[in-house]
Design a protein around this motif. Structure first.
Motif, PDB file in Angstrom:
ATOM      1  N   HIS A   1     -18.515  15.778  10.033  1.00 47.04           N
ATOM      2  CA  HIS A   1     -18.861  16.840   9.093  1.00 47.04           C
ATOM      3  C   HIS A   1     -17.675  17.739   8.729  1.00 47.04           C
ATOM      4  CE1 HIS A   1     -19.377  18.874  13.061  1.00 47.04           C
ATOM      5  NE2 HIS A   1     -18.799  19.875  12.413  1.00 47.04           N
ATOM      6  N   VAL A   2     -16.540  17.583   9.406  1.00 43.68           N
ATOM      7  CA  VAL A   2     -15.413  18.491   9.217  1.00 43.68           C
ATOM      8  C   VAL A   2     -14.757  18.265   7.848  1.00 43.68           C
ATOM      9  CG1 VAL A   2     -13.121  19.126  10.064  1.00 43.68           C
ATOM     10  CG2 VAL A   2     -14.987  18.717  11.686  1.00 43.68           C
ATOM     11  N   ARG A   3     -14.496  19.346   7.128  1.00 47.74           N
ATOM     12  CA  ARG A   3     -13.862  19.285   5.816  1.00 47.74           C
ATOM     13  C   ARG A   3     -12.560  20.077   5.746  1.00 47.74           C
ATOM     14  NH1 ARG A   3     -17.003  21.499   1.327  1.00 47.74           N
ATOM     15  NH2 ARG A   3     -16.847  19.602   0.101  1.00 47.74           N
ATOM     16  N   GLN A   4     -12.306  20.926   6.729  1.00 49.86           N
ATOM     17  CA  GLN A   4     -11.198  21.871   6.644  1.00 49.86           C
ATOM     18  C   GLN A   4      -9.830  21.210   6.793  1.00 49.86           C
ATOM     19  OE1 GLN A   4     -13.979  22.347   8.375  1.00 49.86           O
ATOM     20  NE2 GLN A   4     -14.892  23.999   7.165  1.00 49.86           N
ATOM     21  N   ILE A   5      -9.787  20.059   7.436  1.00 46.24           N
ATOM     22  CA  ILE A   5      -8.507  19.349   7.568  1.00 46.24           C
ATOM     23  C   ILE A   5      -8.138  18.749   6.204  1.00 46.24           C
ATOM     24  CG2 ILE A   5      -8.699  18.843  10.024  1.00 46.24           C
ATOM     25  CD1 ILE A   5      -9.918  16.158   9.266  1.00 46.24           C
ATOM     26  N   TYR A   6      -6.868  18.451   6.025  1.00 46.02           N
ATOM     27  CA  TYR A   6      -6.395  17.870   4.767  1.00 46.02           C
ATOM     28  C   TYR A   6      -6.673  16.371   4.772  1.00 46.02           C
ATOM     29  CZ  TYR A   6      -4.049  22.353   4.166  1.00 46.02           C
ATOM     30  OH  TYR A   6      -3.776  23.683   4.034  1.00 46.02           O
ATOM     31  N   ALA A   7      -7.944  16.020   4.603  1.00 47.47           N
ATOM     32  CA  ALA A   7      -8.357  14.624   4.734  1.00 47.47           C
ATOM     33  C   ALA A   7      -8.851  14.051   3.415  1.00 47.47           C
ATOM     34  CB  ALA A   7      -9.445  14.496   5.783  1.00 47.47           C
ATOM     35  N   GLY A   8      -8.476  12.813   3.171  1.00 41.34           N
ATOM     36  CA  GLY A   8      -8.992  12.003   2.091  1.00 41.34           C
ATOM     37  C   GLY A   8      -9.364  10.653   2.667  1.00 41.34           C
ATOM     38  N   PHE A   9      -9.199   9.601   1.888  1.00 43.57           N
ATOM     39  CA  PHE A   9      -9.573   8.267   2.369  1.00 43.57           C
ATOM     40  C   PHE A   9      -9.170   7.233   1.345  1.00 43.57           C
ATOM     41  CE2 PHE A   9     -12.943   9.916  -0.201  1.00 43.57           C
ATOM     42  CZ  PHE A   9     -13.482   8.833  -0.884  1.00 43.57           C
ATOM     43  N   ARG A  10      -9.155   5.981   1.769  1.00 38.97           N
ATOM     44  CA  ARG A  10      -9.068   4.847   0.846  1.00 38.97           C
ATOM     45  C   ARG A  10     -10.187   3.875   1.229  1.00 38.97           C
ATOM     46  NH1 ARG A  10      -3.499   2.871   0.579  1.00 38.97           N
ATOM     47  NH2 ARG A  10      -2.951   4.864   1.538  1.00 38.97           N
ATOM     48  N   CYS A  11     -10.522   2.976   0.331  1.00 38.79           N
ATOM     49  CA  CYS A  11     -11.653   2.086   0.556  1.00 38.79           C
ATOM     50  C   CYS A  11     -11.188   0.654   0.848  1.00 38.79           C
ATOM     51  CB  CYS A  11     -12.569   2.074  -0.660  1.00 38.79           C
ATOM     52  SG  CYS A  11     -13.359   3.662  -1.016  1.00 38.79           S
ATOM     53  N   ALA A  12     -12.123  -0.116   1.367  1.00 36.25           N
ATOM     54  CA  ALA A  12     -11.876  -1.523   1.673  1.00 36.25           C
ATOM     55  C   ALA A  12     -13.129  -2.310   1.328  1.00 36.25           C
ATOM     56  CB  ALA A  12     -11.519  -1.692   3.145  1.00 36.25           C
ATOM     57  N   ARG A  13     -13.014  -3.637   1.433  1.00 38.50           N
ATOM     58  CA  ARG A  13     -14.182  -4.486   1.289  1.00 38.50           C
ATOM     59  C   ARG A  13     -13.862  -5.865   1.855  1.00 38.50           C
ATOM     60  NH1 ARG A  13     -14.268  -4.812  -5.337  1.00 38.50           N
ATOM     61  NH2 ARG A  13     -12.233  -5.784  -5.631  1.00 38.50           N
TER      62      ARG A  13
ATOM     63  N   CYS B   1       0.831  -1.209   0.000  1.00 39.90           N
ATOM     64  CA  CYS B   1       0.000   0.000   0.000  1.00 39.90           C
ATOM     65  C   CYS B   1       0.862   1.255   0.000  1.00 39.90           C
ATOM     66  CB  CYS B   1      -0.916   0.010   1.218  1.00 39.90           C
ATOM     67  SG  CYS B   1      -2.159  -1.284   1.203  1.00 39.90           S
ATOM     68  N   TYR B   2       0.466   2.231  -0.812  1.00 44.45           N
ATOM     69  CA  TYR B   2       1.170   3.501  -0.939  1.00 44.45           C
ATOM     70  C   TYR B   2       0.497   4.581  -0.102  1.00 44.45           C
ATOM     71  CZ  TYR B   2       3.780   1.905  -5.094  1.00 44.45           C
ATOM     72  OH  TYR B   2       4.618   1.242  -5.970  1.00 44.45           O
ATOM     73  N   ASP B   3       1.282   5.587   0.232  1.00 49.40           N
ATOM     74  CA  ASP B   3       0.755   6.845   0.784  1.00 49.40           C
ATOM     75  C   ASP B   3       0.000   6.682   2.097  1.00 49.40           C
ATOM     76  OD1 ASP B   3       1.706   8.881  -0.778  1.00 49.40           O
ATOM     77  OD2 ASP B   3      -0.246   9.578  -1.431  1.00 49.40           O
ATOM     78  N   LEU B   4       0.381   5.710   2.893  1.00 46.97           N
ATOM     79  CA  LEU B   4      -0.288   5.515   4.176  1.00 46.97           C
ATOM     80  C   LEU B   4       0.114   6.582   5.183  1.00 46.97           C
ATOM     81  CD1 LEU B   4      -0.001   1.671   4.153  1.00 46.97           C
ATOM     82  CD2 LEU B   4      -2.154   2.887   4.445  1.00 46.97           C
ATOM     83  N   LEU B   5       1.279   7.146   5.014  1.00 46.67           N
ATOM     84  CA  LEU B   5       1.686   8.302   5.815  1.00 46.67           C
ATOM     85  C   LEU B   5       1.967   9.457   4.867  1.00 46.67           C
ATOM     86  CD1 LEU B   5       4.065   6.827   8.569  1.00 46.67           C
ATOM     87  CD2 LEU B   5       1.599   7.207   8.660  1.00 46.67           C
ATOM     88  N   GLY B   6       1.587  10.658   5.283  1.00 47.72           N
ATOM     89  CA  GLY B   6       1.795  11.830   4.451  1.00 47.72           C
ATOM     90  C   GLY B   6       0.687  12.027   3.430  1.00 47.72           C
ATOM     91  N   ASN B   7       0.763  13.127   2.722  1.00 47.38           N
ATOM     92  CA  ASN B   7      -0.175  13.514   1.665  1.00 47.38           C
ATOM     93  C   ASN B   7      -1.532  13.947   2.223  1.00 47.38           C
ATOM     94  OD1 ASN B   7       0.378  14.087  -0.986  1.00 47.38           O
ATOM     95  ND2 ASN B   7      -0.155  12.080  -1.779  1.00 47.38           N
ATOM     96  N   VAL B   8      -2.393  12.998   2.632  1.00 47.86           N
ATOM     97  CA  VAL B   8      -3.677  13.371   3.243  1.00 47.86           C
ATOM     98  C   VAL B   8      -3.991  12.427   4.406  1.00 47.86           C
ATOM     99  CG1 VAL B   8      -4.705  14.395   1.170  1.00 47.86           C
ATOM    100  CG2 VAL B   8      -4.996  11.944   1.596  1.00 47.86           C
ATOM    101  N   TRP B   9      -4.635  12.975   5.440  1.00 50.60           N
ATOM    102  CA  TRP B   9      -5.225  12.130   6.477  1.00 50.60           C
ATOM    103  C   TRP B   9      -6.279  11.236   5.841  1.00 50.60           C
ATOM    104  CZ3 TRP B   9      -3.312  11.740  11.247  1.00 50.60           C
ATOM    105  CH2 TRP B   9      -2.541  12.796  11.756  1.00 50.60           C
TER     106      TRP B   9
END
Length: 218
Positions: free
Chosen positions: A206-218, A142-150
């Motif tokens: 509901h917070v959007r102001q932080i530098y947050a993204g996400f990844r998905c699972a299943r 997995c890439y980008d688990l630290l850094g870039n976006v929460w």
């Protein structure tokens, strides 16, 4: 502490702007079917049509989507036929080495973070492509688990077994209120001393102001 996890899959990369654009183009912000009840209520009260830090620049298509609420992340996961990972699933993907059956401090091992491992500490002027740091890949690939976006997770922020406050009583435990979701990883502005796979961040969904993204699972 240890916990048992059923078999699961998790995305190799955070969801990119290019992928998220597909959700927007099919009317993801207008279609009730993708949203939880709480998420739809939030959207009606806050009629947004794109992430907070959105750009239509196609050169950013391989960058992680940034500035989304938990509700938006959950809606995209529903659109994609997936879900958000739990905190434990995320942390296993980031820190566990199945070959040695040991946990590592960072996805790449126990070596302290440097500029070759991830995008942090304002070394760049913003996000970078999700595959820009091959030296930071975890044992599971997995890439980008630290850094870039929460990264938002499905988990509510609560205490681990045997929790003790540190460094002061008001830190963290007062937020074990069933109203904060866990974020993992870090962002491009995060200082190196909080860059470890076990670090826990928490915010209202509901917070959007932080530098947050996400990844998905299943």
């Amino acid at each position: 502490h240890r916990c048992y996890l059923e078999a699961y899959e998790i995305d190799r990369y955070p969801v990119t702007c290019g992928e998220y654009r597909q959700f927007m183009e099919v009317g993801g912000y207008r279609d009730r079917i993708f949203w939880s009840d709480a998420g739809w209520d939030w959207l009606q009260a806050n009629p947004v049509t794109a992430p907070l830090y959105w750009s239509d620049n196609p050169l950013l298509d391989r960058h992680p989507v940034c500035g989304v609420s938990w509700y938006e992340a959950q809606a995209y996961a529903q659109f994609a036929g997936k879900r958000l990972p739990t905190e434990a699933e995320w942390e296993k993907a980031a820190s566990w080495n199945p070959a040695t059956q040991q946990q590592r401090l960072y996805p790449w091992g126990n070596e302290a973070p440097t500029q070759v491992h991830c995008n942090c500490d304002r070394r760049q002027s913003g996000t970078t492509p999700v595959d820009a740091y091959p030296n930071g890949v975890s044992a599971y690939g997995c890439y980008d688990l630290l850094g870039n976006v929460w990264e938002w997770t499905a988990s509510w922020f609560e205490g681990y077994p045997g929790f003790q406050f540190f460094p002061y009583k008001g830190y963290s435990h007062m937020y074990f209120d069933g109203e904060h979701r866990v974020l993992k990883g870090s962002s491009w502005v995060t200082r190196p001393w909080t860059l470890r796979s076990s670090f826990r961040n928490w915010y209202h969904p509901h917070v959007r102001q932080i530098y947050a993204g996400f990844r998905c699972a299943r």
